[in-house]
Design a protein around this motif. Sequence first.
Motif, short mmCIF file in Angstrom:
data_model
loop_
_atom_site.label_atom_id
_atom_site.label_comp_id
_atom_site.label_asym_id
_atom_site.label_seq_id
_atom_site.Cartn_x
_atom_site.Cartn_y
_atom_site.Cartn_z
N LEU A 122 0.78 -1.24 0.00
CA LEU A 122 0.00 0.00 0.00
C LEU A 122 0.82 1.28 0.00
O LEU A 122 0.31 2.32 -0.44
CB LEU A 122 -0.92 0.01 1.23
N ALA A 123 2.03 1.26 0.50
CA ALA A 123 2.78 2.50 0.71
C ALA A 123 2.90 3.34 -0.55
O ALA A 123 2.63 4.54 -0.55
CB ALA A 123 4.15 2.19 1.30
N GLY A 124 3.32 2.72 -1.63
CA GLY A 124 3.50 3.48 -2.87
C GLY A 124 2.20 4.07 -3.37
O GLY A 124 2.16 5.22 -3.83
N LEU A 125 1.12 3.29 -3.28
CA LEU A 125 -0.19 3.78 -3.73
C LEU A 125 -0.66 4.95 -2.87
O LEU A 125 -1.16 5.95 -3.39
CB LEU A 125 -1.22 2.65 -3.67
N GLU B 18 1.32 -3.98 -6.59
CA GLU B 18 2.26 -4.73 -7.42
C GLU B 18 3.10 -5.70 -6.62
O GLU B 18 3.74 -6.59 -7.19
CB GLU B 18 3.18 -3.75 -8.16
N SER B 19 3.14 -5.52 -5.29
CA SER B 19 3.99 -6.39 -4.48
C SER B 19 3.36 -6.56 -3.10
O SER B 19 2.31 -5.99 -2.80
CB SER B 19 5.40 -5.79 -4.35
N GLY B 20 4.00 -7.37 -2.25
CA GLY B 20 3.51 -7.57 -0.90
C GLY B 20 2.31 -8.51 -0.85
O GLY B 20 1.94 -9.12 -1.87
N PRO B 21 1.66 -8.62 0.30
CA PRO B 21 0.57 -9.60 0.47
C PRO B 21 -0.67 -9.30 -0.36
O PRO B 21 -1.51 -10.18 -0.54
CB PRO B 21 0.25 -9.52 1.97
N LEU C 182 -4.02 -7.31 -6.52
CA LEU C 182 -5.36 -6.87 -6.15
C LEU C 182 -5.53 -5.37 -6.37
O LEU C 182 -4.57 -4.60 -6.26
CB LEU C 182 -5.67 -7.22 -4.69
N THR C 183 -6.74 -4.96 -6.66
CA THR C 183 -7.07 -3.55 -6.86
C THR C 183 -7.51 -2.94 -5.53
O THR C 183 -8.34 -3.51 -4.83
CB THR C 183 -8.18 -3.39 -7.91
N VAL C 184 -6.96 -1.78 -5.21
CA VAL C 184 -7.26 -1.08 -3.96
C VAL C 184 -8.08 0.16 -4.28
O VAL C 184 -7.75 0.91 -5.22
CB VAL C 184 -5.96 -0.70 -3.21
#
Length: 461
Positions: free
Chosen positions: A21-24, A106-109, A113-115
């Motif tokens: 989530l950080a980048g988004l 794009e990465s992580g858990p 998925l779309t946020v």
Amino acid sequence: MPKTAFPSPSDTTVVGPMASLAGLLREWLPRQRWFAGKDRPVTDLALLSLTELFPGCLHLLVRTGHTPVPAPGGTTAVSGDCYQLLLGVRKHLSPRLGRALIGRAESGPLAGLTVFDALQDPRSAQLLLERLRHPGAAGPLRFEADPAVSVPTGLVPRVLDAEQSNSSLVYGDAFILKLFRRVQPGVNPDLEVPGALAGQGCRRVPAPVAWFRTTHPYEATLGVLQPFLPDASDGWTLALEALARGEDFTAQARELGEAMADVHLALAAAFPVEAAPADGPARDQNSRTAAAMTERLTSAAHCVPALQPFVPRLRTAFAALEACDAGPPAQRIHGDLHLGQVLRAGREWFVIDFEGEPSRPLAERRSPHSPVRDIAGMLRSFDYAARQRRPWRPEWARRCREAFCAGYAARAGWDPRKKHGLLRAYETDRAVYEVLYEARHRPDWLPVPMAAIERLAVRGG
């Protein structure tokens, strides 16, 4: 989506989802109207709490870090805020929710998925209301309600677009849920004050119906559900409509003054009123108030050079407080009163949004202040309204100001106009706040408070 994909708030791996989530959020947060750090680049994000509120919907408390801000004296102030987010997570997003899109992880858990902003999703909004209809717990979140009020099911939700510092959902034109975006430890005044006023039988303020809070990472209010007044218009809209039609607004302004006095009287009954000491109360109280106002002026002038030529004369307005009587005792007040914070339904005025100025610490917003501060805020709002059309209508604002004070005096038992020194100081302090706000958020509006600054500095009122 399996719940095991999301660690619980007590799990030491709670930072894991930030890999997704950080980048988004770094890109999305500064674009939101309620984000307070638009002029300060986000340097880091920390996940304080994460709860899967229901499948596909995550409740987060996120702390932002910002670039240090230069302060007077050559020092720097490190700043950061805690924000409440409700994020939807799906593999594919419906086209009708396009405006809610935050991005694709794009990465992580959450990779793949779309946020999106879950408040924009009617299904998520309805499920949130169901949580409020049935008090209980979800992780660190606590949902509570007034048992005497029944909230029906199936109310259609819609996002209130006019909100700025928070987010609000209207359910079936019957209830409105305000979600506090910037979260601070403690009880939010927008829950505390309306609840206390309801106990006093004050009908000028809609009473809380349900609310929710968190216990982690600290106790804090997250949202409040109240009755919605579907046929009401806010005072700002009504004032601008009157100006556009060339109509007088003094009758409405006088009734608004009466309504505000009613609220102040109820607040004085519901909360402790600050008792003045026996010796030298006016000088001591006013000296502290003048010092705080002067400090805010110095800080604002450091950030807005246009203020600097007026600083010496504005300081005299604050210094003159020491020669004034103390005025009405300090008590709980609204804290951010203006025409946008009042509603007119039929022939009645209602007062809303007791959160106070979100930029100020919660403890300060919950502490007693002079009711003159609220009065000064409304007087400045009449001036703002009069300057929305050209030619400017200073006489229209003057008549409204006079009528508001007359209505207030008729109910409160004391006349703000007879407290000229206090009123001038508080109006000056409010105008200084407005200059700083407009310079940071709405530069095109800066001439409005600057005109007041010039008036207050040169003519003293």
